[in-house]
Design an enzyme around this catalytic site. Structure first.
Site, mmCIF file in Angstrom:
data_model
loop_
_atom_site.group_PDB
_atom_site.id
_atom_site.type_symbol
_atom_site.label_atom_id
_atom_site.label_comp_id
_atom_site.label_asym_id
_atom_site.label_seq_id
_atom_site.Cartn_x
_atom_site.Cartn_y
_atom_site.Cartn_z
ATOM 1 N N ASP A 77 0.877 -1.157 0.000
ATOM 2 C CA ASP A 77 0.000 0.000 0.000
ATOM 3 C C ASP A 77 0.926 1.222 0.000
ATOM 4 O O ASP A 77 2.083 1.123 0.376
ATOM 5 C CB ASP A 77 -0.853 -0.059 1.272
ATOM 6 C CG ASP A 77 -1.458 1.271 1.626
ATOM 7 O OD1 ASP A 77 -2.234 1.788 0.807
ATOM 8 O OD2 ASP A 77 -1.162 1.789 2.709
ATOM 9 N N ASP A 99 -1.382 -0.624 6.024
ATOM 10 C CA ASP A 99 -1.502 0.026 7.328
ATOM 11 C C ASP A 99 -2.937 0.430 7.663
ATOM 12 O O ASP A 99 -3.271 0.623 8.809
ATOM 13 C CB ASP A 99 -0.660 1.296 7.352
ATOM 14 C CG ASP A 99 -1.293 2.387 6.492
ATOM 15 O OD1 ASP A 99 -1.534 2.120 5.306
ATOM 16 O OD2 ASP A 99 -1.568 3.476 7.010
ATOM 17 N N ASP A 159 -6.989 -1.229 3.904
ATOM 18 C CA ASP A 159 -6.169 -2.362 3.470
ATOM 19 C C ASP A 159 -6.641 -3.685 4.052
ATOM 20 O O ASP A 159 -6.215 -4.753 3.612
ATOM 21 C CB ASP A 159 -4.709 -2.150 3.880
ATOM 22 C CG ASP A 159 -4.133 -0.891 3.279
ATOM 23 O OD1 ASP A 159 -4.448 -0.613 2.111
ATOM 24 O OD2 ASP A 159 -3.382 -0.189 3.969
HETATM 25 P P1 ADP Z 1 -3.576 4.410 0.135
HETATM 26 O O1 ADP Z 1 -4.283 3.363 -0.643
HETATM 27 O O2 ADP Z 1 -2.432 4.987 -0.613
HETATM 28 O O3 ADP Z 1 -3.221 4.002 1.509
HETATM 29 P P2 ADP Z 1 -6.107 5.548 0.906
HETATM 30 O O4 ADP Z 1 -6.877 4.446 0.255
HETATM 31 O O5 ADP Z 1 -6.070 5.594 2.378
HETATM 32 O O6 ADP Z 1 -4.629 5.615 0.297
HETATM 33 O O7 ADP Z 1 -6.678 6.906 0.392
HETATM 34 C C1 ADP Z 1 -6.829 7.138 -0.970
HETATM 35 C C2 ADP Z 1 -7.237 8.525 -1.204
HETATM 36 O O8 ADP Z 1 -8.524 8.735 -0.648
HETATM 37 C C3 ADP Z 1 -6.341 9.534 -0.568
HETATM 38 O O9 ADP Z 1 -5.275 9.874 -1.394
HETATM 39 C C4 ADP Z 1 -7.307 10.691 -0.335
HETATM 40 O O10 ADP Z 1 -7.420 11.448 -1.504
HETATM 41 C C5 ADP Z 1 -8.619 10.031 -0.080
HETATM 42 N N1 ADP Z 1 -8.908 9.870 1.351
HETATM 43 C C6 ADP Z 1 -9.092 8.723 2.030
HETATM 44 N N2 ADP Z 1 -9.372 8.945 3.311
HETATM 45 C C7 ADP Z 1 -9.354 10.283 3.479
HETATM 46 C C8 ADP Z 1 -9.554 11.157 4.594
HETATM 47 N N3 ADP Z 1 -9.842 10.707 5.835
HETATM 48 N N4 ADP Z 1 -9.442 12.474 4.384
HETATM 49 C C9 ADP Z 1 -9.153 12.945 3.170
HETATM 50 N N5 ADP Z 1 -8.949 12.189 2.107
HETATM 51 C C10 ADP Z 1 -9.049 10.870 2.227
HETATM 52 MG MG MG Z 2 -2.620 3.227 3.563
#
Ligand code: ADP
Ligand code: MG
Length: 654
Positions: free
Chosen positions: A351, A540, A544
């Site tokens: 991730d 994390d 995920d």
């Molecule tokens: P990754 O898969 O890289 O861990 P996430 O799935 O957690 O990223 O988040 C993907 C996208 O969703 C982030 O880049 C953001 O744009 C948006 N996002 C998710 N959760 C939040 C939040 N709590 N506040 C703002 N944006 C969020």
């Molecule tokens: Mg993440």
């Protein structure tokens, strides 16, 4: 299991400092000596021409005493029914006794008992390598609590700006098992840190070597996370408890050790099954020998040799030692089966946010839409994100705090993993997230590798917040080493393509999929597995968790959310990604050792059986071969036991 049950039995007991003699079970030793001496007596008596009847009676008596425990266990196995080492040993002993080979029967029993002592001692050392980590938590700890408000509500006097004697609070010493989440634990200079938590006051150099093998102390201060099992080598700390007892990184290790001790682990069952298969094979070989040679002695010798099973003897120890070894490098492996899978992994999926990046995002800039101002955007976003666990949300809240903005009250808060968060603030719908959640939003010019979060109020875009997160120091080294081991590496992220590629470049990941929802991550893992890959997923976040569960082995970084740590099979306690590489190496060496034992068993048993069938090996020599080979395989597994580290000695990583 309650938290105190998990911690209490090991706290303060330094098993590892006992000598070999102190640890040896004296009854086992006495029994072994009795049978050993009797063997010699019967041998002499035989040469002296003493009548067979009294010798037989005496031998049977000694055999029953010597084999009693084996008999009980074997009886259990027979009723299950289940093949086991005890059964295979007994088979050989009874076979020898049946043809009046008293010396052989007694000799095998002696060897078997001696081998058991050796195995117990080795297993003990393996367990110690794990409990050694735990033995170490203080039994009593200092907590700062206010008189009436009870646990969790106490605030430090310094923080409140009031002199200590005005606020009714005191430092008291309580047993570790009475500490609860939210308590403020006081650790004095040189003290051992008993809980996982966040530093509220003070700063110190913290020695985490028991968890990570890294001997250099890390400097921690207010806001930093510390883990149970480390030492505040310099300076005092006040730690707000986040996890205690079995929830702490350390506690989880105890829980595993107990499970490994109480239940027959799947690996053990596999070893027993193999032993069972070998016994059936031995019986078949014996029948064949008897049919061909018509020689009872040769037949019995075949049974005795073939009963040896290095794989059954060596496998549990190899697994236990490897779990301990992984724990010493900083990875908590929940079960031996995960090690087996990890040794075969050919694809590692990372991730991005919080895994390859540190998850300590910071707001780089705030861009209000025309007609709005910066603080309005920030305040609205912070209100919605107030209880967010997401690194982006935490960064937004942190900046709002820093600017002393006063967020309103959020109701009806909905976190959508992979999209963002939505909440009702003073009757208006505030949405904070990516373009999927805020379709009308506009992204701005920003440096590569930064992430943009769009903010909307009542479906109208009001501004964009640009956030930067640093790549973990260990990320590129980890990716390089995995690639070097022939493992393909993939990055999955819910973030947009530009950011994803910038981070992929910095971490040397070649294959990237961006803009994914949590279910998409899950789907990608499923596809990879369907193609025949053995997949490890490292993550994390809440988003995920499905992917962690779907992968062949799920790995959570320690700084991640509780959900991720629970869904995972392996936790990288200090979030150092190189610990992943080291754990894969440990898993591979465990596999090599077990395979070597397996092949060795086949070779020794094969050659031994031929020699026994042709009369070259008599029953006693066969027993010697049997026990020696088993001991060699146990010792081979024992090589995996990590060397103990004392705090003075500088640790060497392998
Ligand atoms: P990754 O898969 O890289 O861990 P996430 O799935 O957690 O990223 O988040 C993907 C996208 O969703 C982030 O880049 C953001 O744009 C948006 N996002 C998710 N959760 C939040 C939040 N709590 N506040 C703002 N944006 C969020
Ligand atoms: Mg993440």
């Amino acid at each position: 299991m309650t938290a105190d049950a998990a911690v209490q039995p090991v706290a303060g007991v330094d098993v590892a400092s006992q000598t070999l003699w102190e640890r040896m079970d004296k009854r086992d030793l006495a029994r072994t000596m009795l049978v050993g001496v009797s063997t010699i007596l019967v041998l002499i008596a035989g040469h002296a021409g003493i009548a067979r009847l009294p010798m037989g009676v005496f031998s049977v008596l000694v055999l029953v005493i010597g084999c009693w425990e084996m008999l009980v266990e074997a009886w259990d196995d027979l009723r299950k029914p289940r093949m086991s080492m005890e059964l295979s040993m007994l088979l050989a002993i009874i076979a020898a006794a049946a043809i009046g080979e008293w010396v052989s029967a007694l000799a095998i029993t002696t060897f078997a008992l001696a081998a058991e002592i050796l195995e117990d001692l080795s297993m003990d050392r393996g367990r110690d390598a794990l409990t050694d980590l735990m033995a170490f938590l203080p039994a009593r700890v200092l907590v700062r609590r206010t008189a009436d408000t009870g646990p969790g509500r106490a605030r430090s006097a310094d923080e409140a700006g009031a002199p200590r004697d005005v606020v009714e609070e005191a430092v008291q010493e309580i047993p570790l098992e009475d500490v609860v989440v939210g308590d403020l634990v006081v650790v004095e200079p040189g003290g051992r840190i008993p809980v996982d938590g966040v530093v509220e006051n003070g700063s110190a150099g913290v020695d985490q070597s028991r968890l990570t093998g890294e001997s250099l102390p890390v400097d921690v201060g207010r806001g930093d996370h510390v883990l149970a099992g480390s030492i505040a080598v310099s300076g005092a700390l006040e730690i707000r408890v986040e996890r205690v007892g079995e929830d702490s990184a350390f506690g989880q290790i105890i829980a595993t050790v107990r499970e490994a001790q109480d239940s027959r682990a799947p690996v053990q069952r596999l070893a027993d099954r193999l032993a069972g298969a070998l016994v059936l094979f031995a019986i078949a070989a014996a029948i064949l020998t008897f049919v061909v040679t018509r020689d009872a002695r040769a037949t019995i010798s075949v049974v005795i040799v073939a009963g040896a099973c290095g794989i059954a003897a060596g496998t549990p120890l190899a697994i236990l030692a490897s779990i301990a070894r992984a724990a010493h490098t900083g990875a908590f492996v929940k079960d031996g089966t995960h090690l087996e899978v990890l040794s075969r992994v050919d694809t590692v999926v990372f991730d991005k946010t919080g895994t390859l990046t540190a998850g300590r995002a910071e707001v780089v800039s705030v861009h209000p839409a025309p007609g709005h101002d910066e603080n309005e955007v920030l305040e609205a976003a912070a209100t919605a994100e107030w209880h967010s666990e997401h690194p982006l949300g935490r960064a937004i809240v942190a900046l709002a705090n820093q600017r002393a903005l006063t967020p309103g009250e959020a109701r009806d808060v909905v976190h959508t993993p992979g999209l963002g968060v939505s909440a009702l603030v003073e009757g208006r719908r505030v949405e904070v997230g990516n373009a999927r959640l805020v379709p009308g939003g506009r992204e701005v010019e920003a440096p590569g590798g930064t992430t943009q979060v769009l903010v909307a109020i009542d479906a109208e875009w009001v501004g964009t917040i640009v956030l930067g997160d640093s790549v973990r120091d260990s990320a590129s080294a980890c990716v390089d080493s995995l690639l070097g081991m022939g493992i393909s590496v993939l990055m999955l992220t819910g973030d947009n393509e530009a950011t994803a590629h910038a981070i992929a470049e910095q971490t040397h990941v070649g294959d990237v999929r961006s803009g994914l929802l949590p279910t998409d991550k899950h789907t990608v893992i499923g596809q990879l597995r369907a193609e025949g890959h053995v997949v490890a997923m490292v993550g994390d976040g809440v988003n995920d968790a499905p992917a962690l569960a779907a992968a062949d082995v799920g790995i959570a970084v320690g700084s991640g959310t509780d959900v991720a740590r629970e869904s995972a099979d392996v936790v990288l306690v200090t979030s150092d990604l190189m610990d992943l590489t080291r754990t894969v190496q440990v898993a591979r060496s465990a596999r090599r050792t077990i395979m070597a034992n397996f092949v060795g068993t086949l070779i020794v048993d094969g050659i031994g059986m031929v020699l026994a069938a042709t009369g070259v090996l008599g029953p006693v020599a066969a027993a010697l071969v049997h026990v020696t080979s088993e001991s060699v395989f146990i010792l081979n597994s024992a090589r995996l036991i990590p060397r103990r580290r004392s705090s003075e000695e500088s640790p060497s990583r392998t």
